[in-house]
Design a protein around this motif. Structure first.
Motif, PDB file in Angstrom:
ATOM      1  N   ASP A  63      24.802  45.884  43.385  1.00 23.02           N
ATOM      2  CA  ASP A  63      25.060  44.638  42.664  1.00 23.02           C
ATOM      3  C   ASP A  63      26.314  43.949  43.187  1.00 23.02           C
ATOM      4  O   ASP A  63      26.334  42.722  43.375  1.00 23.02           O
ATOM      5  CB  ASP A  63      25.213  44.908  41.163  1.00 23.02           C
ATOM      6  CG  ASP A  63      23.900  45.256  40.494  1.00 23.02           C
ATOM      7  OD1 ASP A  63      22.850  45.226  41.174  1.00 23.02           O
ATOM      8  OD2 ASP A  63      23.907  45.568  39.284  1.00 23.02           O
ATOM      9  N   LEU A  64      27.375  44.720  43.416  1.00 28.62           N
ATOM     10  CA  LEU A  64      28.606  44.111  43.928  1.00 28.62           C
ATOM     11  C   LEU A  64      28.422  43.681  45.380  1.00 28.62           C
ATOM     12  O   LEU A  64      28.873  42.591  45.772  1.00 28.62           O
ATOM     13  CB  LEU A  64      29.776  45.079  43.806  1.00 28.62           C
ATOM     14  CG  LEU A  64      31.143  44.546  44.286  1.00 28.62           C
ATOM     15  CD1 LEU A  64      31.491  43.225  43.619  1.00 28.62           C
ATOM     16  CD2 LEU A  64      32.244  45.580  44.051  1.00 28.62           C
ATOM     17  N   ARG A  65      27.755  44.497  46.170  1.00 29.80           N
ATOM     18  CA  ARG A  65      27.531  44.110  47.567  1.00 29.80           C
ATOM     19  C   ARG A  65      26.723  42.813  47.644  1.00 29.80           C
ATOM     20  O   ARG A  65      27.020  41.920  48.449  1.00 29.80           O
ATOM     21  CB  ARG A  65      26.792  45.230  48.303  1.00 29.80           C
ATOM     22  CG  ARG A  65      27.629  46.496  48.493  1.00 29.80           C
ATOM     23  CD  ARG A  65      26.947  47.458  49.444  1.00 29.80           C
ATOM     24  NE  ARG A  65      27.691  48.703  49.576  1.00 29.80           N
ATOM     25  CZ  ARG A  65      27.374  49.842  48.986  1.00 29.80           C
ATOM     26  NH1 ARG A  65      26.303  49.908  48.205  1.00 29.80           N
ATOM     27  NH2 ARG A  65      28.112  50.913  49.161  1.00 29.80           N
ATOM     28  N   GLU A  66      25.703  42.708  46.815  1.00 26.62           N
ATOM     29  CA  GLU A  66      24.877  41.493  46.821  1.00 26.62           C
ATOM     30  C   GLU A  66      25.691  40.286  46.371  1.00 26.62           C
ATOM     31  O   GLU A  66      25.564  39.193  46.944  1.00 26.62           O
ATOM     32  CB  GLU A  66      23.666  41.679  45.909  1.00 26.62           C
ATOM     33  CG  GLU A  66      22.727  40.479  45.889  1.00 26.62           C
ATOM     34  CD  GLU A  66      21.516  40.710  45.002  1.00 26.62           C
ATOM     35  OE1 GLU A  66      20.805  39.719  44.721  1.00 26.62           O
ATOM     36  OE2 GLU A  66      21.273  41.853  44.586  1.00 26.62           O
ATOM     37  N   LEU A  67      26.530  40.469  45.354  1.00 30.54           N
ATOM     38  CA  LEU A  67      27.372  39.377  44.866  1.00 30.54           C
ATOM     39  C   LEU A  67      28.302  38.881  45.972  1.00 30.54           C
ATOM     40  O   LEU A  67      28.408  37.668  46.216  1.00 30.54           O
ATOM     41  CB  LEU A  67      28.188  39.857  43.661  1.00 30.54           C
ATOM     42  CG  LEU A  67      29.276  38.914  43.147  1.00 30.54           C
ATOM     43  CD1 LEU A  67      28.663  37.634  42.600  1.00 30.54           C
ATOM     44  CD2 LEU A  67      30.109  39.617  42.066  1.00 30.54           C
TER      45      LEU A  67
ATOM     46  N   ALA B 273      36.994  51.743  49.603  1.00 34.02           N
ATOM     47  CA  ALA B 273      36.364  52.001  50.896  1.00 34.02           C
ATOM     48  C   ALA B 273      34.854  51.807  50.826  1.00 34.02           C
ATOM     49  O   ALA B 273      34.240  51.278  51.767  1.00 34.02           O
ATOM     50  CB  ALA B 273      36.700  53.412  51.357  1.00 34.02           C
ATOM     51  N   THR B 274      34.252  52.203  49.730  1.00 33.57           N
ATOM     52  CA  THR B 274      32.804  52.051  49.558  1.00 33.57           C
ATOM     53  C   THR B 274      32.377  50.599  49.707  1.00 33.57           C
ATOM     54  O   THR B 274      31.314  50.306  50.278  1.00 33.57           O
ATOM     55  CB  THR B 274      32.381  52.570  48.169  1.00 33.57           C
ATOM     56  OG1 THR B 274      32.597  53.989  48.122  1.00 33.57           O
ATOM     57  CG2 THR B 274      30.920  52.266  47.877  1.00 33.57           C
ATOM     58  N   PHE B 275      33.221  49.682  49.211  1.00 31.30           N
ATOM     59  CA  PHE B 275      32.855  48.266  49.233  1.00 31.30           C
ATOM     60  C   PHE B 275      33.527  47.498  50.366  1.00 31.30           C
ATOM     61  O   PHE B 275      33.547  46.273  50.359  1.00 31.30           O
ATOM     62  CB  PHE B 275      33.175  47.631  47.877  1.00 31.30           C
ATOM     63  CG  PHE B 275      32.330  48.178  46.756  1.00 31.30           C
ATOM     64  CD1 PHE B 275      30.972  47.923  46.708  1.00 31.30           C
ATOM     65  CD2 PHE B 275      32.883  48.989  45.779  1.00 31.30           C
ATOM     66  CE1 PHE B 275      30.179  48.442  45.698  1.00 31.30           C
ATOM     67  CE2 PHE B 275      32.107  49.511  44.758  1.00 31.30           C
ATOM     68  CZ  PHE B 275      30.747  49.241  44.718  1.00 31.30           C
TER      69      PHE B 275
END
Length: 273
Positions: free
Chosen positions: A65-69, A107-109
């Motif tokens: 969800d955050l990556r898509e945003l 780091a993940t994002f």
């Protein structure tokens, strides 16, 4: 230098209530919609954003969800901000546990920087040993960040034991963590932001920009207060700093996007000059 904007302006900063009884779960959070924040930041012309550890942690179980945003807005998550007391020996392991979690999520994002504030000012006063304790904790945080491929920097902050230029020097001489100058906090603590940037040119890893009204104290959009941003930008260039400038406005009475646009227009004029 690329321009980013902190999501704090959308709702202001709060702390999670669970932290009153569980230090390992005490996160900062902007008390607003990150979806709206990212969309508004992009619309105002910024390429990046910084978020609090608690706001990023909210996406831990739904990372897509955050990556898509971020992808849909063409905005990078540049940095994650965290902090703690760091001077109480019994609490430190749980505080470092939370910082490590924040670094993992950063780091993940795809973030590049871990920004850290803190250093509790005790009710009974500040013993000199507290600077040693804070410095040692920040060195450990530097290691935590490096293991995740992040650059760590310390953010001096009002209400901590690092407000004034003298207090900043007491810390910087004890630790190897990078320096994140916050222009308004440095000025409110009695310092000249440009002079402090020139004092620690090799330590600067990240930058927060906001303007200041001294009396009554208020943080303002860039160009609306008393700070000399042309000299601040000259000092950053002299230091060879060529990374992100993050505008960080704690609160705004009107539309947060309006404040972001105002600061962007002001910066554009300075950077084009």
């Amino acid at each position: 230098m690329r321009l980013g904007y902190h999501s704090i302006t959308w709702g202001g900063v709060v702390g999670d209530a669970t932290g009153v009884t569980s230090i390992k779960d005490l996160y900062y959070r902007a008390n607003g919609s990150m979806e709206q924040a990212v969309r508004d930041i992009a619309a105002a012309g910024y390429e990046g954003t910084e978020m609090f550890d608690g706001n990023v942690a909210a996406y831990a179980d739904r990372p897509d969800d955050l990556r898509e945003l971020l992808d849909s807005a063409a905005v990078e998550l540049v940095s994650v901000y965290t902090g703690a007391n760091f001077v109480y020996a019994d609490a430190l392991p749980d505080e470092l546990y939370r910082v490590e979690r924040a670094a993992e999520l950063a780091a993940t994002f795809g973030a590049r920087s871990l920004v850290v504030g803190g250093g509790a000012r005790r009710a009974a006063g500040t013993p000199s040993e507290d600077y040693d304790r804070l410095a040692a904790a920040l060195d450990r945080i530097t290691d935590i960040a490096e293991r995740q491929g992040l650059s760590a920097s310390y953010h001096p902050h009002l209400s901590t034991i690092v407000e004034s230029p003298d207090e900043l020097e007491r810390l910087m001489s004890r630790t190897r963590i990078g320096f994140c100058p916050d222009t308004a906090h440095l000025a409110a603590g009695g310092g000249d932001p440009a002079a402090l940037i020139r004092r620690y040119p090799d330590r600067i890893r990240h930058v927060h920009l906001k303007d200041l009204r001294p009396e009554p104290l208020a943080f303002l959009p860039l160009g609306a207060g008393v700070l000399d941003f042309p000299d601040i930008l000259r000092a950053l260039r002299e230091a060879g700093y060529d990374s992100w400038l993050i505008v960080e406005l704690d609160a705004y009475e009107g539309d947060p996007r309006e404040a972001a646009e105002s600061s962007r227009a002001y910066l554009d004029k300075l950077l084009d000059a």
